[in-house]
Design a protein around this motif. Structure first.
Motif, PDB file in Angstrom:
ATOM      1  N   THR A 123      51.519  35.272  38.719  1.00 18.18           N
ATOM      2  CA  THR A 123      50.109  35.007  39.014  1.00 18.18           C
ATOM      3  C   THR A 123      49.609  35.922  40.128  1.00 18.18           C
ATOM      4  OG1 THR A 123      50.715  33.198  40.524  1.00 18.18           O
ATOM      5  CG2 THR A 123      50.129  32.594  38.262  1.00 18.18           C
ATOM      6  N   LYS A 124      50.414  36.893  40.538  1.00 22.19           N
ATOM      7  CA  LYS A 124      50.027  37.758  41.643  1.00 22.19           C
ATOM      8  C   LYS A 124      49.049  38.847  41.182  1.00 22.19           C
ATOM      9  CE  LYS A 124      53.792  41.104  41.139  1.00 22.19           C
ATOM     10  NZ  LYS A 124      54.960  41.748  41.774  1.00 22.19           N
ATOM     11  N   SER A 125      48.375  39.425  42.142  1.00 16.87           N
ATOM     12  CA  SER A 125      47.553  40.616  41.920  1.00 16.87           C
ATOM     13  C   SER A 125      48.446  41.829  42.133  1.00 16.87           C
ATOM     14  CB  SER A 125      46.386  40.642  42.913  1.00 16.87           C
ATOM     15  OG  SER A 125      45.560  41.775  42.722  1.00 16.87           O
ATOM     16  N   GLU A 126      48.353  42.810  41.245  1.00 15.68           N
ATOM     17  CA  GLU A 126      49.190  44.006  41.357  1.00 15.68           C
ATOM     18  C   GLU A 126      48.442  45.190  40.753  1.00 15.68           C
ATOM     19  OE1 GLU A 126      52.638  44.212  38.644  1.00 15.68           O
ATOM     20  OE2 GLU A 126      52.059  42.204  37.972  1.00 15.68           O
ATOM     21  N   PRO A 127      48.935  46.423  40.957  1.00 19.88           N
ATOM     22  CA  PRO A 127      48.243  47.584  40.398  1.00 19.88           C
ATOM     23  C   PRO A 127      48.022  47.444  38.898  1.00 19.88           C
ATOM     24  CG  PRO A 127      49.901  48.303  41.969  1.00 19.88           C
ATOM     25  CD  PRO A 127      50.084  46.814  41.811  1.00 19.88           C
ATOM     26  N   SER A 128      46.824  47.764  38.471  1.00 23.50           N
ATOM     27  CA  SER A 128      46.344  47.660  37.082  1.00 23.50           C
ATOM     28  C   SER A 128      45.969  46.240  36.694  1.00 23.50           C
ATOM     29  CB  SER A 128      47.357  48.212  36.069  1.00 23.50           C
ATOM     30  OG  SER A 128      47.554  49.591  36.265  1.00 23.50           O
ATOM     31  N   LEU A 129      46.353  45.253  37.526  1.00 23.93           N
ATOM     32  CA  LEU A 129      46.018  43.848  37.259  1.00 23.93           C
ATOM     33  C   LEU A 129      45.424  43.227  38.531  1.00 23.93           C
ATOM     34  CD1 LEU A 129      49.316  42.815  35.406  1.00 23.93           C
ATOM     35  CD2 LEU A 129      47.163  43.525  34.341  1.00 23.93           C
ATOM     36  N   GLU A 130      44.505  43.945  39.169  1.00 20.33           N
ATOM     37  CA  GLU A 130      43.950  43.526  40.454  1.00 20.33           C
ATOM     38  C   GLU A 130      42.990  42.340  40.293  1.00 20.33           C
ATOM     39  OE1 GLU A 130      44.702  48.027  40.640  1.00 20.33           O
ATOM     40  OE2 GLU A 130      43.778  46.610  39.227  1.00 20.33           O
ATOM     41  N   GLN A 131      43.203  41.306  41.089  1.00 16.64           N
ATOM     42  CA  GLN A 131      42.327  40.134  41.060  1.00 16.64           C
ATOM     43  C   GLN A 131      41.246  40.288  42.124  1.00 16.64           C
ATOM     44  OE1 GLN A 131      44.617  36.396  41.020  1.00 16.64           O
ATOM     45  NE2 GLN A 131      46.322  37.552  40.146  1.00 16.64           N
ATOM     46  N   THR A 132      40.172  40.956  41.769  1.00 13.95           N
ATOM     47  CA  THR A 132      39.059  41.150  42.696  1.00 13.95           C
ATOM     48  C   THR A 132      38.207  39.881  42.753  1.00 13.95           C
ATOM     49  OG1 THR A 132      37.567  41.971  40.979  1.00 13.95           O
ATOM     50  CG2 THR A 132      39.005  43.593  42.052  1.00 13.95           C
ATOM     51  N   PRO A 133      37.381  39.726  43.791  1.00 13.91           N
ATOM     52  CA  PRO A 133      36.493  38.552  43.855  1.00 13.91           C
ATOM     53  C   PRO A 133      35.618  38.404  42.609  1.00 13.91           C
ATOM     54  CG  PRO A 133      36.558  39.643  45.982  1.00 13.91           C
ATOM     55  CD  PRO A 133      37.313  40.527  45.033  1.00 13.91           C
ATOM     56  N   LYS A 134      35.128  39.522  42.059  1.00 12.60           N
ATOM     57  CA  LYS A 134      34.286  39.440  40.866  1.00 12.60           C
ATOM     58  C   LYS A 134      35.073  38.936  39.660  1.00 12.60           C
ATOM     59  CE  LYS A 134      30.814  42.958  42.026  1.00 12.60           C
ATOM     60  NZ  LYS A 134      30.209  44.251  41.624  1.00 12.60           N
ATOM     61  N   ILE A 135      36.305  39.383  39.523  1.00 13.96           N
ATOM     62  CA  ILE A 135      37.120  38.954  38.390  1.00 13.96           C
ATOM     63  C   ILE A 135      37.487  37.477  38.538  1.00 13.96           C
ATOM     64  CG2 ILE A 135      39.379  39.228  37.293  1.00 13.96           C
ATOM     65  CD1 ILE A 135      39.118  42.246  37.750  1.00 13.96           C
ATOM     66  N   ILE A 136      37.838  37.053  39.752  1.00 12.97           N
ATOM     67  CA  ILE A 136      38.156  35.639  39.983  1.00 12.97           C
ATOM     68  C   ILE A 136      36.931  34.771  39.700  1.00 12.97           C
ATOM     69  CG2 ILE A 136      38.781  33.939  41.744  1.00 12.97           C
ATOM     70  CD1 ILE A 136      40.475  36.152  43.067  1.00 12.97           C
ATOM     71  N   LYS A 137      35.766  35.214  40.130  1.00 11.91           N
ATOM     72  CA  LYS A 137      34.538  34.457  39.872  1.00 11.91           C
ATOM     73  C   LYS A 137      34.276  34.347  38.375  1.00 11.91           C
ATOM     74  CE  LYS A 137      29.572  34.358  40.906  1.00 11.91           C
ATOM     75  NZ  LYS A 137      28.451  35.050  41.624  1.00 11.91           N
ATOM     76  N   MET A 138      34.476  35.441  37.643  1.00 14.14           N
ATOM     77  CA  MET A 138      34.264  35.412  36.202  1.00 14.14           C
ATOM     78  C   MET A 138      35.248  34.463  35.531  1.00 14.14           C
ATOM     79  SD  MET A 138      32.664  36.199  33.492  1.00 14.14           S
ATOM     80  CE  MET A 138      31.536  37.502  34.010  1.00 14.14           C
ATOM     81  N   ALA A 139      36.501  34.475  35.969  1.00 12.72           N
ATOM     82  CA  ALA A 139      37.499  33.576  35.385  1.00 12.72           C
ATOM     83  C   ALA A 139      37.088  32.123  35.555  1.00 12.72           C
ATOM     84  CB  ALA A 139      38.859  33.823  36.036  1.00 12.72           C
ATOM     85  N   ASN A 140      36.569  31.777  36.730  1.00 18.57           N
ATOM     86  CA  ASN A 140      36.117  30.409  36.973  1.00 18.57           C
ATOM     87  C   ASN A 140      34.852  30.081  36.191  1.00 18.57           C
ATOM     88  OD1 ASN A 140      37.691  28.867  39.318  1.00 18.57           O
ATOM     89  ND2 ASN A 140      37.745  31.053  39.746  1.00 18.57           N
ATOM     90  N   THR A 141      33.967  31.071  36.018  1.00 14.42           N
ATOM     91  CA  THR A 141      32.751  30.862  35.228  1.00 14.42           C
ATOM     92  C   THR A 141      33.102  30.602  33.767  1.00 14.42           C
ATOM     93  OG1 THR A 141      31.447  32.286  36.696  1.00 14.42           O
ATOM     94  CG2 THR A 141      30.581  31.912  34.478  1.00 14.42           C
ATOM     95  N   ILE A 142      34.060  31.357  33.240  1.00 14.66           N
ATOM     96  CA  ILE A 142      34.459  31.211  31.832  1.00 14.66           C
ATOM     97  C   ILE A 142      35.077  29.846  31.579  1.00 14.66           C
ATOM     98  CG2 ILE A 142      36.065  32.056  30.064  1.00 14.66           C
ATOM     99  CD1 ILE A 142      35.781  34.842  31.399  1.00 14.66           C
ATOM    100  N   THR A 143      35.913  29.375  32.498  1.00 15.72           N
ATOM    101  CA  THR A 143      36.713  28.179  32.234  1.00 15.72           C
ATOM    102  C   THR A 143      36.035  26.886  32.638  1.00 15.72           C
ATOM    103  OG1 THR A 143      37.864  28.516  34.353  1.00 15.72           O
ATOM    104  CG2 THR A 143      38.887  29.425  32.370  1.00 15.72           C
ATOM    105  N   GLY A 144      35.126  26.918  33.619  1.00 14.10           N
ATOM    106  CA  GLY A 144      34.455  25.694  34.025  1.00 14.10           C
ATOM    107  C   GLY A 144      35.358  24.775  34.825  1.00 14.10           C
ATOM    108  N   GLN A 145      35.126  23.461  34.697  1.00 11.72           N
ATOM    109  CA  GLN A 145      35.778  22.464  35.547  1.00 11.72           C
ATOM    110  C   GLN A 145      37.016  21.828  34.933  1.00 11.72           C
ATOM    111  OE1 GLN A 145      34.812  21.543  38.704  1.00 11.72           O
ATOM    112  NE2 GLN A 145      33.341  23.211  38.652  1.00 11.72           N
ATOM    113  N   CYS A 146      37.380  22.197  33.718  1.00 11.49           N
ATOM    114  CA  CYS A 146      38.497  21.536  33.035  1.00 11.49           C
ATOM    115  C   CYS A 146      39.837  21.915  33.656  1.00 11.49           C
ATOM    116  CB  CYS A 146      38.474  21.895  31.551  1.00 11.49           C
ATOM    117  SG  CYS A 146      39.797  21.115  30.602  1.00 11.49           S
ATOM    118  N   ASP A 147      40.737  20.946  33.803  1.00 17.28           N
ATOM    119  CA  ASP A 147      42.068  21.200  34.337  1.00 17.28           C
ATOM    120  C   ASP A 147      43.116  21.347  33.247  1.00 17.28           C
ATOM    121  OD1 ASP A 147      41.294  21.191  36.998  1.00 17.28           O
ATOM    122  OD2 ASP A 147      41.496  19.022  37.179  1.00 17.28           O
TER     123      ASP A 147
END
Length: 363
Positions: free
Chosen positions: A175-199
């Motif tokens: 689940t780490k951020s690494e080269p070519s798979l960088e978890q930027t704030p924009k990408i993290i925000k998009m991931a949360n927008t796509i998935t919503g509140q479901c666990d």
């Protein structure tokens, strides 16, 4: 404000990554090779026989002046002697493939080793002392294996709480951020927008899968590689689809990784391909391919695994090697499908061949 469970996981993960990144461990997290039965999700077995061949001929080392000039132009120390190094991920047993025969002929590997992060088996050739050899150098990898359609069965009600049973080193590593798979704030925000509140893990992964599939446009080759390019342009090849899918999954706390290999095409030739996997508690690694309309939790029987993971550690990479003109950098290669090469100080004709000898149903 409601805080999502996986936001808490991500906070803990980012702290722990600082510690785990300093350690050497094997976190391959295999499924311990499930028995390939219909009950376990394996159907439609095929028997494949194939060859991977590398041929090097017309080798012409540079003279002293040409070598210094070439090295200087390519950011290599002027006095660096000619080198030719090759690494190949060995074809080994995976969940959907069982090796029957695996033989290397011609020039044999200098060494074979297991890389410590993803458990890939690597064959290594140092051909530097053969660069004055006028004969042709041939490396032939001949193998046969069973391959299956694989649709694993898993509990769709798993939640993020269930990751408490997963080894911490595996969870943090994938689940780490690494080269070519960088978890930027924009990408993290998009991931949360796509998935919503479901666990629910499967609910969120499925949302990410179809978001990537429906929003990405297939373009080959991409101008640049990695998730930053894929997210910015929403286009690219299978590797870019995988980078975006893996990074979005990691951004919500789902362990995910890239798979690199080849696919047998309609004309019975091998084409390069990349796909993904997510890790589910109790079940292990589950295949995902956002370039395939039926790729959610489905692995087709026309593929072969080469390697697992990104930024794969390698032994013997020269300190001067750089992605600017080589396949490796900083003791790593970004991913491995056929062969990773580092070379300097000579000209040669290098031919690579991927050959499907037979691809048939198993009676």
């Amino acid at each position: 404000m409601k805080i999502k469970l996986y936001e808490i996981i991500l906070f803990k993960k980012n702290i722990a990554i600082l510690l785990f990144s300093l350690l050497s461990f094997n976190c391959s997290g295999t499924n311990n090779l499930l028995k390939p039965t219909v009950e376990n999700g394996f159907t439609n077995p095929k028997l494949v026989e194939a060859e991977f061949i590398i041929e090097i001929e017309n080798i012409k080392p540079f003279n002293t002046d040409s070598l210094k000039k070439w090295n200087s132009l390519n950011g290599i120390p002027e006095n660096q002697s000619p080198q030719f190094l090759i690494w190949c991920a060995d074809i080994i047993d995976r969940d959907n493939q069982r090796i029957i025969n695996n033989k290397i002929s011609g020039t044999l590997p200098t060494e074979t080793f297991i890389e410590f992060e993803n458990n890939n088996q690597i064959c290594f050739w140092d051909l530097s002392n053969r660069l004055n050899d006028t004969t042709k150098i041939t490396i032939k990898r001949h193998f046969s294996y069973y391959t299956y359609d694989y649709i694993p069965k898993f509990d769709t009600t798993l939640t993020f709480n269930d990751y408490s049973s997963v080894p911490q080193e595996l969870f943090y590593f994938y689940t780490k951020s690494e080269p070519s798979l960088e978890q930027t704030p924009k990408i993290i925000k998009m991931a949360n927008t796509i998935t919503g509140q479901c666990d629910c893990i499967i609910h969120n992964v499925k949302k990410i899968f179809y978001w990537v599939k429906n929003n990405m446009k297939y373009v080959y080759p991409p101008e640049n590689r990695g998730v930053l390019e894929a997210f910015d342009k929403l286009e690219g090849d299978c590797g870019q689809y995988s980078a975006l899918f893996v990074t979005l999954c990691r951004s919500i706390g789902v362990p995910a990784r890239q798979q690199s290999g080849l696919v047998i095409q309609k004309d019975n030739t091998f084409g390069y391909h990349v796909w993904s996997e997510i890790y589910l508690p109790k079940y292990g690694w589950i295949p995902m391919d956002a370039t395939d309309s039926n790729g959610f939790g489905h692995f087709t029987n026309n593929r072969i695994y080469s390697s697992v993971g990104m930024n794969i550690p390698l032994k013997y990479v020269p300190t001067w090697a750089s992605y600017l003109n080589q396949d490796a950098q900083g003791q790593r290669t970004d991913f491995m499908q056929f062969a990773t090469m580092v070379k300097n100080g000579f000209d040669a004709k290098i031919t690579t061949t991927r050959k499907v000898i037979s691809f048939k149903d198993v009676e």
